[in-house]
Scaffold this motif. Structure first.
Motif, PDB file in Angstrom:
ATOM      1  N   UNK A 156       0.686  -1.305   0.075  1.00 18.70           N
ATOM      2  CA  UNK A 156       0.021   0.119  -0.150  1.00 18.70           C
ATOM      3  C   UNK A 156       0.739   1.328  -0.064  1.00 18.70           C
ATOM      4  N   UNK A 157       1.820   1.184   0.532  1.00 18.56           N
ATOM      5  CA  UNK A 157       2.856   2.446   0.811  1.00 18.56           C
ATOM      6  C   UNK A 157       3.464   2.734  -0.355  1.00 18.56           C
ATOM      7  N   UNK A 170      11.672   3.017 -10.215  1.00 15.11           N
ATOM      8  CA  UNK A 170      12.680   1.793  -9.882  1.00 15.11           C
ATOM      9  C   UNK A 170      13.127   1.597  -8.640  1.00 15.11           C
ATOM     10  N   UNK A 171      13.543   2.991  -8.130  1.00 16.27           N
ATOM     11  CA  UNK A 171      13.974   2.884  -6.734  1.00 16.27           C
ATOM     12  C   UNK A 171      13.074   2.385  -5.799  1.00 16.27           C
ATOM     13  N   UNK A 172      11.588   2.676  -5.881  1.00 11.69           N
ATOM     14  CA  UNK A 172      10.736   2.295  -4.993  1.00 11.69           C
ATOM     15  C   UNK A 172      10.354   0.829  -5.229  1.00 11.69           C
ATOM     16  N   UNK A 195       3.158   5.722  -3.663  1.00 11.30           N
ATOM     17  CA  UNK A 195       4.311   6.366  -4.194  1.00 11.30           C
ATOM     18  C   UNK A 195       4.547   6.210  -5.607  1.00 11.30           C
ATOM     19  N   UNK A 196       4.523   4.954  -6.244  1.00  8.94           N
ATOM     20  CA  UNK A 196       4.509   4.778  -7.388  1.00  8.94           C
ATOM     21  C   UNK A 196       3.424   5.460  -8.330  1.00  8.94           C
ATOM     22  N   UNK A 197       2.365   5.479  -7.808  1.00  9.00           N
ATOM     23  CA  UNK A 197       1.048   5.897  -8.676  1.00  9.00           C
ATOM     24  C   UNK A 197       1.220   7.428  -8.796  1.00  9.00           C
ATOM     25  N   UNK A 198       1.819   8.328  -7.651  1.00 13.25           N
ATOM     26  CA  UNK A 198       2.075   9.466  -7.666  1.00 13.25           C
ATOM     27  C   UNK A 198       3.166   9.814  -8.764  1.00 13.25           C
ATOM     28  N   UNK A 199       4.066   8.907  -9.013  1.00 12.85           N
ATOM     29  CA  UNK A 199       4.985   9.399  -9.918  1.00 12.85           C
ATOM     30  C   UNK A 199       4.478   8.856 -11.512  1.00 12.85           C
ATOM     31  N   UNK A 200       3.660   7.988 -11.319  1.00 12.17           N
ATOM     32  CA  UNK A 200       3.062   7.629 -12.778  1.00 12.17           C
ATOM     33  C   UNK A 200       2.027   8.724 -13.222  1.00 12.17           C
ATOM     34  N   UNK A 201       1.372   9.378 -11.965  1.00 12.65           N
ATOM     35  CA  UNK A 201       0.538  10.468 -12.358  1.00 12.65           C
ATOM     36  C   UNK A 201       1.301  11.719 -12.979  1.00 12.65           C
ATOM     37  N   UNK A 202       2.428  11.802 -12.502  1.00 10.55           N
ATOM     38  CA  UNK A 202       3.453  13.121 -12.739  1.00 10.55           C
ATOM     39  C   UNK A 202       4.009  13.000 -14.202  1.00 10.55           C
ATOM     40  N   UNK A 203       4.439  11.540 -14.477  1.00 11.06           N
ATOM     41  CA  UNK A 203       4.628  11.034 -15.645  1.00 11.06           C
ATOM     42  C   UNK A 203       3.640  11.256 -16.962  1.00 11.06           C
TER      43      UNK A 203
END
Length: 403
Positions: A173-174, A253-255, A178-186
């Motif tokens: 969940x955590x 990738x880091x996440x 975080x990954x979804x936030x980055x995907x939304x930015x992309x």
């Protein structure tokens, strides 16, 4: 002198050892009856057995606390370092409990010499009973978790798996957020680039339509200028957003890498449930209240029985011989006790204790000082007489005249 009516049995080395464990006086017991010898041997045996059980329980508890953590039912290896330390601690713990029990039992006494336990006797024994109860509890709990080890391991394994799944779900969940936030930015940045690209393509197609004429007119030139600006804006937005997009992909990738690492640590986290406190809780849950209480009462009985038995013992030849020996030692050292000599301000009877040897020494010192004082006074008087005689013979030698 040999008795013609009774001969005390010769004790063995084992019996002597148990006598010492119970705090019995071997010199007196050798001259007592066989029942006295057996009585103190049994008391010593209980104390030694309690010490051994305490050593085993303490060592097992130490190993349970400090053993390497892992799955409760998949532990195939033994930590020899922890085992060695547990043995050392177990020996230390057993000797400490042995000495405590030895002190508690040997200092209890025989009460009033009757089988009945009076309130005064019980009240005086309360501190010893409390210490004995605490010792019994420290022994019973490690033994209890060892008795139900298989059942506890199964329950612990289930709890560990549940904890591991909960931990993995929390991690998913955590990192999912975080990954979804980055995907939304992309997606946002790519949409901005795509919008500029679409606009440039649209103007390019429009210019091509206008440029089909042989002569490029003002309208075509205007479209060409708009197309050039659109391509320029496209290039600018690409230069601006592309590094941001690459950074976001790098963050993703880091996440993902950290998520996998934390998921691998989930087993280590769930292994933290395998502790002494958790095992004691599960032992109570598995055994139930009554079985757990029965085990505790069993060790309480083992620990406290010698104290109660000593309060219930009728005075035997050993007790009288011991009392007589104590009186002889006091008499030899010049200690005189007159029991119940007076009452204090609270109305309690007190003994009069006289230390005859010390009083004799004090008297000698006192008389010696008195004689020394008399001799000093006599010496001073003689000195005075001699000086007066010298003055009578030659008074001028004691007077200095000024010329």
């Amino acid at each position: 002198m040999e008795r013609d009516f009774y001969k005390s049995p010769k004790p063995s080395k084992t019996m002597r050892f148990f006598w010492k464990a119970a705090g019995g006086d071997s010199y007196i017991l050798e001259r007592s009856t066989y029942s006295d010898q057996v009585k103190y041997m049994c008391l010593g045996g209980i104390i030694v057995a309690t010490g051994l059980m305490a050593a085993l329980a303490g060592g097992y508890a130490f190993y349970t606390i400090f053993e390497p953590r892992g799955s409760a039912i998949e532990k195939d290896t033994v930590s020899w370092t922890t085992s060695l330390l547990a043995i050392v601690f177990g020996v230390f713990w057993g000797l400490m409990i042995f000495n405590l029990d030895r002190f508690i039992v040997s200092s209890t006494g025989t009460g009033d010499g009757t089988e009945a336990i009076t309130w005064d006797e019980l009240k005086g024994a309360i501190p010893r009973l409390l210490m004995g109860a605490i010792i019994a509890l420290t022994i019973s709990k490690p033994v209890e978790i060892r008795m139900f080890k298989s059942e506890i391991d199964a329950e612990l394994h289930t709890a560990q798996m549940k904890k591991q799944q909960e931990y993995i779900s929390e991690i998913e969940a955590i990192y999912s957020d975080r990954i979804n936030d980055e995907k939304n930015k992309i997606e946002k940045w790519e949409n901005e680039i795509q919008a500029k690209t679409n606009r440039a393509v649209e103007l390019e197609n429009q210019y091509i339509e206008e440029a089909r004429n042989i002569t490029v007119g003002p309208r075509a030139r205007a479209v060409k200028e708009q197309w050039d600006r659109a391509k320029n804006e496209e290039e600018i937005i690409k230069q601006k957003n592309q590094p941001l997009i690459e950074d976001s992909y790098s963050n993703i990738k880091g996440f993902e890498k950290n998520k996998q690492k934390d998921i691998k640590n989930a087993e280590v986290v769930s292994s933290g449930l395998d502790g002494l406190l958790e095992r004691i809780k599960l032992a109570h849950k598995i055994a139930g209240f009554w079985i757990s209480l029965f085990i505790t009462l069993l060790f309480l009985a083992i620990e406290l029985t010698p104290i109660f038995f000593k309060l219930m013992l009728i005075k035997s030849p050993y007790d009288f011989l011991k009392q007589n020996t104590q009186e002889l030692i006091k008499a030899e050292q010049g200690i005189y006790i007159q029991y119940n000599y007076h009452k204090d301000k609270n109305g309690q009877e007190r003994d009069l204790i006289k230390h005859l040897e010390s009083e004799k020494l004090l008297l000698e010192k006192k008389e010696l000082l008195k004689v020394q004082e008399e001799l000093t006074q006599y010496a001073i008087s003689k000195y005075k007489e001699n000086m007066m005689k010298k003055i009578d013979d030659n008074p001028e030698s004691f007077i200095k005249s000024e010329s």
